[in-house]
Design a protein around this motif. Sequence first.
Motif, PDB file in Angstrom:
ATOM      1  N   SER A 187      32.858  48.777  38.212  1.00 56.62           N
ATOM      2  CA  SER A 187      34.342  49.637  38.123  1.00 56.62           C
ATOM      3  C   SER A 187      35.441  48.928  38.678  1.00 56.62           C
ATOM      4  O   SER A 187      36.510  49.599  38.853  1.00 56.62           O
ATOM      5  CB  SER A 187      34.027  50.536  38.817  1.00 56.62           C
ATOM      6  N   GLY A 188      35.624  48.031  39.333  1.00 55.39           N
ATOM      7  CA  GLY A 188      36.514  47.339  39.366  1.00 55.39           C
ATOM      8  C   GLY A 188      36.323  45.426  39.501  1.00 55.39           C
ATOM      9  O   GLY A 188      35.194  45.164  39.563  1.00 55.39           O
ATOM     10  N   GLY A 189      37.116  44.683  39.383  1.00 56.93           N
ATOM     11  CA  GLY A 189      37.283  43.694  39.436  1.00 56.93           C
ATOM     12  C   GLY A 189      38.467  42.736  40.101  1.00 56.93           C
ATOM     13  O   GLY A 189      39.536  43.375  40.867  1.00 56.93           O
ATOM     14  N   ASN A 190      38.156  41.572  40.962  1.00 59.07           N
ATOM     15  CA  ASN A 190      38.506  41.000  41.540  1.00 59.07           C
ATOM     16  C   ASN A 190      38.743  39.483  41.456  1.00 59.07           C
ATOM     17  O   ASN A 190      37.489  38.998  41.483  1.00 59.07           O
ATOM     18  CB  ASN A 190      38.926  41.005  42.973  1.00 59.07           C
ATOM     19  N   SER A 191      39.851  38.852  40.685  1.00 61.66           N
ATOM     20  CA  SER A 191      39.092  37.678  40.208  1.00 61.66           C
ATOM     21  C   SER A 191      40.176  36.770  41.093  1.00 61.66           C
ATOM     22  O   SER A 191      41.897  36.489  40.587  1.00 61.66           O
ATOM     23  CB  SER A 191      39.734  37.597  38.655  1.00 61.66           C
ATOM     24  N   LEU A 192      39.829  35.505  41.866  1.00 63.55           N
ATOM     25  CA  LEU A 192      41.021  34.342  42.507  1.00 63.55           C
ATOM     26  C   LEU A 192      40.779  33.163  41.930  1.00 63.55           C
ATOM     27  O   LEU A 192      39.368  33.028  41.574  1.00 63.55           O
ATOM     28  CB  LEU A 192      40.020  34.629  43.846  1.00 63.55           C
ATOM     29  N   TYR A 193      42.071  32.763  41.752  1.00 62.01           N
ATOM     30  CA  TYR A 193      42.178  31.693  40.869  1.00 62.01           C
ATOM     31  C   TYR A 193      41.333  31.464  39.776  1.00 62.01           C
ATOM     32  O   TYR A 193      40.817  30.418  39.778  1.00 62.01           O
ATOM     33  CB  TYR A 193      42.206  30.818  41.429  1.00 62.01           C
ATOM     34  N   GLY A 194      40.836  33.050  39.162  1.00 60.29           N
ATOM     35  CA  GLY A 194      40.178  32.490  38.163  1.00 60.29           C
ATOM     36  C   GLY A 194      40.896  31.314  36.022  1.00 60.29           C
ATOM     37  O   GLY A 194      41.393  31.964  36.174  1.00 60.29           O
TER      38      GLY A 194
END
Length: 612
Positions: free
Chosen positions: A486-493
């Motif tokens: 339902s959602g994503g968080n890419s940290l320095y991906g």
Amino acid sequence: MESPITAPFGQWKSPITSTLLGADDVQFETIATSNGKIYVVECRPKEQGRGCIVEYSGPEGRDVLPTKYDSRTKVHEYGGASMIAFNGQIVFTDRETQDLHQLDPSTGHVERITNTDIALRYVGTSGLADEQAKCGWVLAIEEDHSKPLASEIRNRLVAVNLQSKEIVNIASGDDFYSAAQFSPDGSKVCWTQWSHPDMPWTGARLYLAKWDNGKVTDVQLVAGVPEKESVSQPRWGPDNTLYFTCDCSGYYQLYRLNAGSSKGQRLALRGLEEVEFSQPDWRLGGCTFVSLTPTSMIASYTKDARWSFILIDLTNDTWHDLNLPVETSFNTAYILDITDTQLNTIKAASDFPMPASLVSRPEHISFPRVHDYQATSGTLPPLIVCLHGGPTSQTGTGLSTTDQYWTTRGYAVVWVNYGGSSGYGRAYRDELNGQWGILDTADAASCVSYLASTGKVDPNGVGIRGGSAGGYIVLQALCDYPNLFSGGNSLYGISNVRALCEHTHKFESHYAFALLFEPGASEAEKERIFKERSPCFKADKITAPMLLLQGDEDMVVPLGQAEEMVEMMVKVGRHPKLVVFKGEGHGFRQAKNRIDAVEEEEKWWKKSLLKL
């Protein structure tokens, strides 16, 4: 006793604030001892991530590094081991100059040791006070960035004379060097080295040589085979026995090389043949075992993502578990008294009094790899799926402030040690070769399917987050499993694997090839894989809200990766959010930025998982 407050999942009020998580939580980088005193490098978010050297000779610490200095090295880009202590003195790397400096902790006086060129970086690995020769030496890694391309960066192992400042070459010609150590009697040196396409955990080799006041002779290979077996953490015992770990059995096991021997022998620790006594050396200075006396050693090993501590009798290779309760505490530096197995706290990363009732206990789970998903009904907590970076790394079961931040708000959290992770033997690490972006992503999806089938989580409220290679899995998962998250968080991906291979730093410049391509892959096959495994070229498949957090000084995964992902998503009508943190590299160190990153993520989960 008050009755529990009823509130929806994800909306519980928690005592763990973003300020506590982002500003008040220090990080420990290096610990060293000399002349009965303990020295700790504390990385402090409130001081812009500065690494301060703190002396502990009792319960209270004392800052001994003047505030103008920042103990941090950039060697191999990931750094680590920025300080060593010996003979009552400290040698550290200063972040601004990347030169070695000598610190007298009793006076605070600092003297610059290397003063060569801004393009040179140094990190000290071992010190020797040679009273007979009236001088002292430091073994160090020198990294030359005088040429612009990653392929042109040169590394070598050197020895630096503390009096004359002379720099002597010890070993050169390979791509990387690490873990150099003087023997206790000053007669020998050891180190590891490797070259592309190897990473330190795939084919690092251990060398041993005689040392005589700046001269190295009789160099011999002790263990390690390129692309086949790897050595890490060479470390001397007080009787000049050399210990190290090697994965030639399929697991990182402990070995000893007795004086006069040419081949190491495995410590026959019965019952521990399939555990790992080491981990991939992403950063310099890893330490999982220490010889206490010629006949005893303390060591830690990992099994099922849990680290255990044992005391080894080296006379007969027997051992017993110390049963240390370190997994129930926040990141803490301790003194261990092995006579009564008492842990005495030196410094805790946070002084927050965490109530036991709020601590979420970790549970190690194994799940089958599947590709079909079925939602379950009911009021269940939203799930945050977390992916470690690397990808050759691991997430353990220790107490994490970040995890507790989410669980105390009513989110369920799971960390996935997907195929390719360390800690489960070399064969499991090698599973990801040729399958990067496929197997790891499928494992994350399989974990969600498994947890949903158990009725523990809300399958309609699943978020996925990760940093670096974990951020890459986030982007890949949102492309390949658009109905699952339902959602994503890419940290320095990573969004473009071709760009990563072409523009990343030297340490990892060959790393991705084995992860992406089968041996002998044609150029046409490589072109196809570059495109198929790059999320930026599949942006039209993403339907879930996407958050990207990125530092503008990141040399490992440059800002351009996030910007390209955003550009491609906007072209197909998607609306991602990119937040760029000024002055940050591969990870966030400054208090304000760390707080802002946490608060941005919490707003994102409320929007995408809780639909608020």
